[in-house]
Design an enzyme around this catalytic site. Sequence first.
Site, PDB file in Angstrom:
ATOM      1  N   ARG A  48      12.352  -2.672  -9.764  1.00 27.79           N
ATOM      2  CA  ARG A  48      12.325  -1.325  -8.946  1.00 27.79           C
ATOM      3  C   ARG A  48      13.541  -1.600  -7.794  1.00 27.79           C
ATOM      4  O   ARG A  48      13.708  -0.710  -6.865  1.00 27.79           O
ATOM      5  CB  ARG A  48      11.151  -1.269  -8.211  1.00 27.79           C
ATOM      6  CG  ARG A  48      10.262  -0.329  -8.881  1.00 27.79           C
ATOM      7  CD  ARG A  48       9.049   0.092  -8.432  1.00 27.79           C
ATOM      8  NE  ARG A  48       8.569  -0.059  -7.208  1.00 27.79           N
ATOM      9  CZ  ARG A  48       7.186  -0.362  -6.839  1.00 27.79           C
ATOM     10  NH1 ARG A  48       6.499   0.033  -7.960  1.00 27.79           N
ATOM     11  NH2 ARG A  48       6.718  -0.681  -5.706  1.00 27.79           N
ATOM     12  N   THR A  84      10.637   8.019  -9.196  1.00 22.52           N
ATOM     13  CA  THR A  84      10.035   7.210 -10.001  1.00 22.52           C
ATOM     14  C   THR A  84      10.823   6.527 -11.106  1.00 22.52           C
ATOM     15  O   THR A  84      11.506   7.065 -11.575  1.00 22.52           O
ATOM     16  CB  THR A  84       8.658   7.603 -10.488  1.00 22.52           C
ATOM     17  OG1 THR A  84       8.152   6.564 -11.349  1.00 22.52           O
ATOM     18  CG2 THR A  84       8.855   8.679 -11.341  1.00 22.52           C
ATOM     19  N   ASP A  90       9.663   5.300 -13.530  1.00 19.72           N
ATOM     20  CA  ASP A  90       8.981   5.248 -14.796  1.00 19.72           C
ATOM     21  C   ASP A  90       9.226   6.362 -15.756  1.00 19.72           C
ATOM     22  O   ASP A  90       9.112   6.463 -16.836  1.00 19.72           O
ATOM     23  CB  ASP A  90       7.473   5.636 -14.651  1.00 19.72           C
ATOM     24  CG  ASP A  90       6.599   4.483 -13.933  1.00 19.72           C
ATOM     25  OD1 ASP A  90       7.327   3.272 -14.245  1.00 19.72           O
ATOM     26  OD2 ASP A  90       5.678   4.424 -13.423  1.00 19.72           O
ATOM     27  N   SER A  98      -1.381   6.359  -0.158  1.00 16.39           N
ATOM     28  CA  SER A  98      -2.196   6.599   0.892  1.00 16.39           C
ATOM     29  C   SER A  98      -3.631   7.015   0.406  1.00 16.39           C
ATOM     30  O   SER A  98      -3.750   7.861  -0.476  1.00 16.39           O
ATOM     31  CB  SER A  98      -1.813   7.827   1.694  1.00 16.39           C
ATOM     32  OG  SER A  98      -2.663   8.163   2.840  1.00 16.39           O
TER      33      SER A  98
HETATM   34  O1  F6P Z   1       4.977   4.043 -10.455  1.00 23.33           O
HETATM   35  C1  F6P Z   1       6.099   3.045 -10.521  1.00 23.33           C
HETATM   36  C2  F6P Z   1       5.534   1.707 -10.794  1.00 23.33           C
HETATM   37  O2  F6P Z   1       6.659   0.799 -10.755  1.00 23.33           O
HETATM   38  C3  F6P Z   1       4.862   1.591 -12.283  1.00 23.33           C
HETATM   39  O3  F6P Z   1       5.833   1.349 -13.271  1.00 23.33           O
HETATM   40  C4  F6P Z   1       4.200   0.237 -11.904  1.00 23.33           C
HETATM   41  O4  F6P Z   1       3.174   0.086 -13.029  1.00 23.33           O
HETATM   42  C5  F6P Z   1       3.639   0.391 -10.427  1.00 23.33           C
HETATM   43  O5  F6P Z   1       4.468   1.186  -9.903  1.00 23.33           O
HETATM   44  C6  F6P Z   1       3.420  -1.106  -9.622  1.00 23.33           C
HETATM   45  O6  F6P Z   1       2.920  -0.430  -8.348  1.00 23.33           O
HETATM   46  P1  F6P Z   1       2.626  -1.438  -7.227  1.00 23.33           P
HETATM   47  O7  F6P Z   1       4.156  -1.811  -6.618  1.00 23.33           O
HETATM   48  O8  F6P Z   1       2.037  -0.445  -6.352  1.00 23.33           O
HETATM   49  O9  F6P Z   1       1.986  -2.555  -7.828  1.00 23.33           O
END
Ligand code: F6P
Length: 323
Positions: free
Chosen positions: A256, A126, A128, A73
């Site tokens: 993801r 997350t 990461d 956001s």
């Molecule tokens: O923070 C998690 C993450 O998956 C990072 O590894 C990646 O760089 C980013 O999100 C990608 O974000 P978005 O889905 O907003 O492009």
Amino acid sequence: MKTIAVFTSGGDSPGMNACIRAVVRTGLHHGLQVYGIMHGYQGMIEDQFKLLTSDDVGNIIQRGGTILKSSRSKDFLTKEGRQKAFDNLKKHGIEGVIAIGGDGTFAGAKVFMKEHSIPFIGLPGTIDNDLIGTDYTIGYDTALNNVIEAVDKIKDTAASHDRLFFVEVMGKDAGFIALRSGIGVGAAAILIPEVHTDLEELIANLAAAYKRKKTSSIIIVAEGDDAGGAYKIAEQVVKALPKYDTRISILGHQQRGGSPSALDRMLASQLGYEAVNSLLAGKHSVMVGIVNKQVCYTSFDRAIKHHDTVNPDFLKLAEILAA
Ligand code: F6P
């Protein structure tokens, strides 16, 4: 405390649903009302609140993504946005909030708590794994398994065609996904933001491998590597070593998605449960994590400022095993 809320924010991660389920069911067990806030901080501003029942979180433990949806956001970065969010929390009688997300989520909670008096507890959600105060973040293990599954397939075709593959994985600021998945797939090199990438050295190693007739290799590149992403690095390597048949694969958002691993379901369930208990015990402004099998509380300040450091033993191990 009679009423609490839970939301997910930032990049979604597998296990968030298991965590929401744990928060809701633990809250109900204690006789609380539990609201789900849709779309993270944005939904808090736009009054997207939904009272959750036990049935609402039934049959979601195995689902990837987040039933509460997520967002990054921009409005919450403004004082006016945060005021609207506070007004909505008050309107619904919310006395405690559980935020599932990464460092951006906790940074938002920290600013909010300076201006307003509703306690927040953070949970590390997350892929990461870049937060201090927990051995693993929710979603990391599943993301690693996703990468390993994808790269194993790439290895089949790479070996069949004697090709060199650059595989880019997520991690714009952190190399934890790259490092562990790289070890897991037997990568010839792992390039991460935490360690300066010496392209000359990489090229020399690949040239030596070619001499030994090792023509098929996998190089794992974290998207935030200092030498650039997989495309940029591959371009330099191809220029120096045109005899290699080189391909690039960007794994992207498939990392993801998907059903959370056993480890992520367990972690998410335990942390969701602990978060509610922490709120009831009067804790706030902390992220709950698990370190060495023990529940551990880390202030938002510390969790945000201190990205976890890469394990030097893993770097050494990766180098030796790649020989
Ligand atoms: O923070 C998690 C993450 O998956 C990072 O590894 C990646 O760089 C980013 O999100 C990608 O974000 P978005 O889905 O907003 O492009």
